[in-house]
Design a protein around this motif. Structure first.
Motif, PDB file in Angstrom:
ATOM      1  N   UNK A 247       0.867  -1.233  -0.079  1.00  0.00           N
ATOM      2  CA  UNK A 247       0.056  -0.067   0.199  1.00  0.00           C
ATOM      3  C   UNK A 247       0.809   1.183   0.185  1.00  0.00           C
ATOM      4  N   UNK A 248       2.079   1.153   0.594  1.00  0.00           N
ATOM      5  CA  UNK A 248       2.891   2.619   0.675  1.00  0.00           C
ATOM      6  C   UNK A 248       3.346   2.529  -0.840  1.00  0.00           C
ATOM      7  N   UNK A 249       3.671   1.472  -1.188  1.00  0.00           N
ATOM      8  CA  UNK A 249       4.428   1.529  -2.816  1.00  0.00           C
ATOM      9  C   UNK A 249       3.210   2.134  -3.797  1.00  0.00           C
ATOM     10  N   UNK A 250       1.976   1.902  -3.470  1.00  0.00           N
ATOM     11  CA  UNK A 250       1.002   2.479  -4.401  1.00  0.00           C
ATOM     12  C   UNK A 250       0.766   3.823  -4.183  1.00  0.00           C
ATOM     13  N   UNK A 251       0.855   4.267  -2.972  1.00  0.00           N
ATOM     14  CA  UNK A 251       0.919   5.873  -2.644  1.00  0.00           C
ATOM     15  C   UNK A 251       2.149   6.529  -3.268  1.00  0.00           C
ATOM     16  N   UNK A 252       3.227   5.980  -3.290  1.00  0.00           N
ATOM     17  CA  UNK A 252       4.409   6.423  -3.631  1.00  0.00           C
ATOM     18  C   UNK A 252       4.152   6.471  -5.156  1.00  0.00           C
ATOM     19  N   UNK A 253       4.247   5.345  -5.809  1.00  0.00           N
ATOM     20  CA  UNK A 253       4.407   5.197  -7.266  1.00  0.00           C
ATOM     21  C   UNK A 253       3.122   6.281  -7.886  1.00  0.00           C
ATOM     22  N   UNK A 254       2.224   6.548  -7.356  1.00  0.00           N
ATOM     23  CA  UNK A 254       1.019   7.439  -7.858  1.00  0.00           C
ATOM     24  C   UNK A 254       1.667   8.808  -7.742  1.00  0.00           C
ATOM     25  N   UNK A 255       2.376   8.933  -6.910  1.00  0.00           N
ATOM     26  CA  UNK A 255       2.986  10.395  -6.633  1.00  0.00           C
ATOM     27  C   UNK A 255       3.975  10.519  -7.608  1.00  0.00           C
ATOM     28  N   UNK A 256       5.112   9.570  -7.675  1.00  0.00           N
ATOM     29  CA  UNK A 256       5.916   9.632  -8.793  1.00  0.00           C
ATOM     30  C   UNK A 256       5.412   9.821 -10.104  1.00  0.00           C
ATOM     31  N   UNK A 257       4.170   8.944 -10.121  1.00  0.00           N
ATOM     32  CA  UNK A 257       3.809   8.921 -11.967  1.00  0.00           C
ATOM     33  C   UNK A 257       3.245  10.375 -12.201  1.00  0.00           C
ATOM     34  N   UNK A 258       2.832  11.191 -11.457  1.00  0.00           N
ATOM     35  CA  UNK A 258       1.876  12.371 -11.756  1.00  0.00           C
ATOM     36  C   UNK A 258       2.915  13.282 -12.713  1.00  0.00           C
ATOM     37  N   UNK A 259       1.995  13.484 -13.795  1.00  0.00           N
ATOM     38  CA  UNK A 259       2.532  14.315 -14.911  1.00  0.00           C
ATOM     39  C   UNK A 259       3.268  13.744 -15.976  1.00  0.00           C
ATOM     40  N   UNK A 260       3.672  12.513 -15.612  1.00  0.00           N
ATOM     41  CA  UNK A 260       4.568  11.647 -16.665  1.00  0.00           C
ATOM     42  C   UNK A 260       4.375  10.188 -16.670  1.00  0.00           C
ATOM     43  N   UNK A 261       3.229   9.811 -16.473  1.00  0.00           N
ATOM     44  CA  UNK A 261       2.969   8.327 -16.161  1.00  0.00           C
ATOM     45  C   UNK A 261       3.763   7.383 -17.200  1.00  0.00           C
ATOM     46  N   UNK A 262       4.054   7.578 -18.533  1.00  0.00           N
ATOM     47  CA  UNK A 262       4.627   6.762 -19.107  1.00  0.00           C
ATOM     48  C   UNK A 262       6.071   6.630 -18.858  1.00  0.00           C
ATOM     49  N   UNK A 263       6.633   7.904 -18.457  1.00  0.00           N
ATOM     50  CA  UNK A 263       8.149   7.848 -18.264  1.00  0.00           C
ATOM     51  C   UNK A 263       8.132   7.017 -16.935  1.00  0.00           C
ATOM     52  N   UNK A 264       7.614   7.018 -16.105  1.00  0.00           N
ATOM     53  CA  UNK A 264       7.550   6.466 -14.828  1.00  0.00           C
ATOM     54  C   UNK A 264       7.503   4.871 -15.106  1.00  0.00           C
ATOM     55  N   UNK A 265       6.451   4.395 -15.946  1.00  0.00           N
ATOM     56  CA  UNK A 265       6.379   2.957 -16.140  1.00  0.00           C
ATOM     57  C   UNK A 265       7.533   2.535 -17.119  1.00  0.00           C
ATOM     58  N   UNK A 266       7.746   3.114 -17.910  1.00  0.00           N
ATOM     59  CA  UNK A 266       9.024   2.990 -18.947  1.00  0.00           C
ATOM     60  C   UNK A 266      10.356   2.745 -17.855  1.00  0.00           C
ATOM     61  N   UNK A 267      10.441   3.528 -16.993  1.00  0.00           N
ATOM     62  CA  UNK A 267      11.854   3.456 -16.226  1.00  0.00           C
ATOM     63  C   UNK A 267      11.807   2.323 -15.124  1.00  0.00           C
ATOM     64  N   UNK A 268      10.736   1.601 -15.142  1.00  0.00           N
ATOM     65  CA  UNK A 268      10.595   0.488 -14.312  1.00  0.00           C
ATOM     66  C   UNK A 268      11.022  -0.846 -14.961  1.00  0.00           C
ATOM     67  N   UNK A 269      10.629  -0.626 -16.186  1.00  0.00           N
ATOM     68  CA  UNK A 269      11.208  -2.189 -17.037  1.00  0.00           C
ATOM     69  C   UNK A 269      10.281  -3.216 -16.817  1.00  0.00           C
ATOM     70  N   UNK A 270       8.995  -3.268 -16.479  1.00  0.00           N
ATOM     71  CA  UNK A 270       8.279  -4.438 -16.184  1.00  0.00           C
ATOM     72  C   UNK A 270       7.871  -4.989 -17.629  1.00  0.00           C
ATOM     73  N   UNK A 271       8.359  -6.043 -17.940  1.00  0.00           N
ATOM     74  CA  UNK A 271       8.512  -6.913 -19.103  1.00  0.00           C
ATOM     75  C   UNK A 271       6.790  -6.862 -19.899  1.00  0.00           C
ATOM     76  N   UNK A 272       5.741  -7.295 -19.008  1.00  0.00           N
ATOM     77  CA  UNK A 272       4.467  -7.464 -19.579  1.00  0.00           C
ATOM     78  C   UNK A 272       3.871  -6.128 -19.877  1.00  0.00           C
ATOM     79  N   UNK A 273       4.282  -5.036 -19.368  1.00  0.00           N
ATOM     80  CA  UNK A 273       3.584  -3.765 -19.535  1.00  0.00           C
ATOM     81  C   UNK A 273       4.191  -3.082 -20.714  1.00  0.00           C
ATOM     82  N   UNK A 274       5.473  -3.561 -21.456  1.00  0.00           N
ATOM     83  CA  UNK A 274       6.131  -3.023 -22.434  1.00  0.00           C
ATOM     84  C   UNK A 274       5.184  -2.533 -23.754  1.00  0.00           C
TER      85      UNK A 274
END
Length: 208
Positions: free
Chosen positions: A136-163
């Motif tokens: 739950x902590x990660x959910x809140x943190x990741x939502x904050x980090x993805x604000x204004x640049x969601x694609x950049x955030x998820x691209x930086x994670x490198x999660x294979x199924x989301x590519x």
């Protein structure tokens, strides 16, 4: 205090050995914590793999677990009121329509954030299990980090199924990311209206 620091050090050392076992890849550091990613789905421990598969299935249907639970609860209420009443049968059809309508959803914020929280392991987290508090902590943190640049955030994670999702432009991804908030709000409003309609019908039936 010294004992607590030593205990924390031993815990980090133990968790570090587990990270080596899982071949975790360092992704980023934020506020004193380092976050690691599993390199491939096959590296996910059973609990995380099962959760990841369930979330990916939800992503393809466009409905989160919490949203589906809301819809099913309302459908059960309509069933409990009796399908012999055509209005209740119509309500069931309306709920099914709500589900089908969401199948066109490409980006679902809650599901994507949950996938990220499942794939990424914090440095003080056991990779083998999903700790609900840390998740739950990660959910809140990741939502904050993805604000204004969601694609950049998820691209930086490198999660294979989301590519495959990340092949769209950053602008399109952000538009769909923001629009999903509207979809979630519309879903709740639709369920509220349908529930109000059912309650009105129940009260009318009770007074006749």
């Amino acid at each position: 205090m010294k004992y607590i620091k030593e205990l924390k050090g031993r815990m980090r050392s133990l968790l570090g050995s587990k990270k080596t076992t899982h071949n975790l890849v360092e992704v980023f550091t934020h506020e004193g914590h380092t976050y690691y990613r599993f390199p491939k789905e096959v590296n996910l421990p059973l609990e995380r793999f099962s959760m990841s598969m369930s979330l990916l299935e939800r992503l393809s249907s466009g409905v989160s677990g919490a949203e589906m639970e809301l819809i099913l609860t309302e459908m059960e209420k309509a069933l409990g009121a009796g399908l012999s009443n055509p209005k209740n049968a119509a309500l069931i059809g309306a709920y099914i329509h709500v589900i089908r309508e969401r199948q066109d959803t490409v980006i679902h914020r809650d599901i994507l954030l949950n996938i990220a929280a499942t794939w990424l392991v914090r440095d003080d987290e056991d990779p083998n299990i999903v700790n609900s508090d840390i998740h739950n902590y990660k959910l809140e943190l990741f939502e904050q980090l993805s604000k204004g640049g969601a694609k950049d955030f998820f691209s930086g994670l490198g999660i294979d199924p989301l590519m495959p999702l990340l092949t769209m432009s950053a602008e399109d991804f952000q538009t769909l990311w923001e629009y999903n908030l509207v979809q979630q709000r519309n879903l709740k409003e639709s369920l509220f209206r349908l529930n109000s309609h059912r309650e009105q019908g129940r009260r009318k039936q009770a007074t006749t």
